[in-house]
Design a protein around this motif. Structure first.
Motif, PDB file in Angstrom:
ATOM      1  N   GLY A   1     -10.641  -4.553  -0.993  1.00  0.00           N
ATOM      2  CA  GLY A   1     -11.257  -4.161   0.275  1.00  0.00           C
ATOM      3  C   GLY A   1     -10.557  -4.780   1.465  1.00  0.00           C
ATOM      4  O   GLY A   1     -10.346  -4.129   2.496  1.00  0.00           O
ATOM      5  N   ALA A   2     -10.176  -6.036   1.324  1.00  0.00           N
ATOM      6  CA  ALA A   2      -9.447  -6.712   2.400  1.00  0.00           C
ATOM      7  C   ALA A   2      -8.089  -6.061   2.628  1.00  0.00           C
ATOM      8  O   ALA A   2      -7.627  -5.940   3.760  1.00  0.00           O
TER       9      ALA A   2
ATOM     10  N   THR B   1      -5.415  -1.039   8.193  1.00  0.00           N
ATOM     11  CA  THR B   1      -5.848  -0.383   9.430  1.00  0.00           C
ATOM     12  C   THR B   1      -5.639  -1.268  10.654  1.00  0.00           C
ATOM     13  O   THR B   1      -5.741  -0.797  11.778  1.00  0.00           O
ATOM     14  N   LYS B   2      -5.360  -2.560  10.421  1.00  0.00           N
ATOM     15  CA  LYS B   2      -5.280  -3.508  11.532  1.00  0.00           C
ATOM     16  C   LYS B   2      -3.861  -3.947  11.853  1.00  0.00           C
ATOM     17  O   LYS B   2      -3.591  -4.406  12.971  1.00  0.00           O
TER      18      LYS B   2
ATOM     19  N   VAL C   1      -8.431 -10.976   5.190  1.00  0.00           N
ATOM     20  CA  VAL C   1      -7.930 -10.105   6.269  1.00  0.00           C
ATOM     21  C   VAL C   1      -7.241 -10.949   7.333  1.00  0.00           C
ATOM     22  O   VAL C   1      -6.184 -10.579   7.863  1.00  0.00           O
TER      23      VAL C   1
ATOM     24  N   ARG D   1     -13.758 -11.873   2.191  1.00  0.00           N
ATOM     25  CA  ARG D   1     -12.956 -10.768   2.733  1.00  0.00           C
ATOM     26  C   ARG D   1     -12.421 -11.087   4.116  1.00  0.00           C
ATOM     27  O   ARG D   1     -11.256 -10.797   4.424  1.00  0.00           O
ATOM     28  N   GLU D   2     -13.241 -11.694   4.970  1.00  0.00           N
ATOM     29  CA  GLU D   2     -12.805 -11.982   6.329  1.00  0.00           C
ATOM     30  C   GLU D   2     -11.619 -12.941   6.343  1.00  0.00           C
ATOM     31  O   GLU D   2     -10.681 -12.775   7.137  1.00  0.00           O
TER      32      GLU D   2
ATOM     33  N   GLU E   1      -8.623  -2.834   4.540  1.00  0.00           N
ATOM     34  CA  GLU E   1      -8.939  -3.127   5.939  1.00  0.00           C
ATOM     35  C   GLU E   1      -7.708  -3.592   6.698  1.00  0.00           C
ATOM     36  O   GLU E   1      -7.475  -3.187   7.854  1.00  0.00           O
TER      37      GLU E   1
END
Length: 250
Positions: free
Chosen positions: A182-183, A189-190, A151, A147-148, A186
């Motif tokens: 999920g990524a 939001t970024k 993103v 995920r990281e 996220e």
């Protein structure tokens, strides 16, 4: 711009042109336009004459004029990210992308985030001058990174001041599909630019329907031939996407 990515209440439906010759591409285009997608993409890495810039530019403009008010994406997908082998260097691909911006009315150009930062910067400068939008993309046709990492790819496109961030990955299990979704959530939001998120193959097919719930602004459908595993027919997407949108609105 009609059907601008990120401006619709539900994901836009994009169909790709993947034929090899001009005659085949225009025939494929006619069939796709009859199904009324929101956007079309020309996968120019399939074009047998990709190494002849004048022919690429002329055909790109013909495609756009034929499509009328349906926006078009010009894409040269590299072999390392799932594209066809072509006799062009990374530098030549960027030059051709810049020529598309300068010499055609194509609205979007896809450029992979693995390109050198100065190449991306040069393309963005040209695109800003011509009004062309740049999609910064990342593809992994083998597996789904964590995920990281996903993103980070979305954020990287925004940091390069590109107009759309795209991530497409191959899941090995359903949990990988959840990682991608999920990524996507996220990333929304970024960063402030629209995102396109795709989980490919049989496991990821569901992401092409519900990706918009998590923030994806576009999904790819089959108009004539699929450009990636797991794509659904345009007709099926036209049936299912409004149902999801209506349910979420309710």
């Amino acid at each position: 711009m009609k059907n601008s990515i990120g401006q619709s209440g539900q994901p836009l439906i994009c169909a790709s042109l993947v034929a090899g010759s001009q005659d085949e591409i225009l025939l494929e285009l006619a069939g796709i336009l009859a199904k009324q997608p929101d956007i079309i993409e020309w996968r120019a890495d399939f074009f047998a004459q990709i190494s002849q810039p004048a022919k690429v530019l002329a055909l790109a403009e013909t495609i756009k004029q034929t499509a009328g008010n349906i926006p078009a994406i010009f894409t040269i997908r590299s072999e390392c990210e799932g594209g066809q082998p072509i006799p062009l260097s990374a530098e030549q691909i960027v030059e051709l992308n810049m020529s598309i911006c300068r010499n055609t009315s194509i609205e979007y150009v896809d450029c992979e985030l693995c390109n050198k930062a100065d190449h991306l910067g040069s393309l963005k400068t040209v695109a800003e001058a011509t009004g062309t939008k740049i999609i910064g993309s990342f593809h992994n046709f083998v597996f789904t990174p964590g995920r990281e990492v996903l993103v980070e790819k979305f954020v990287q496109a925004a940091e390069y001041r590109l107009d759309v961030a795209k991530v497409a990955v191959m899941p090995q299990c359903l949990e990988d599909v959840l990682t991608l979704l999920g990524a996507t959530l996220e990333a929304k939001t970024k960063i402030s630019i629209p995102v396109i998120a795709i989980s490919m193959g049989k496991y990821g097919a569901v992401s092409r329907i519900i990706g918009g719930v998590f923030g994806s602004a576009l999904t790819f459908g089959v108009g004539s031939h699929a450009s990636a595993p797991g794509q659904l027919p345009i007709e099926d997407l036209k049936t299912t996407l409004p149902i999801i949108t209506k349910a979420m609105g309710a």
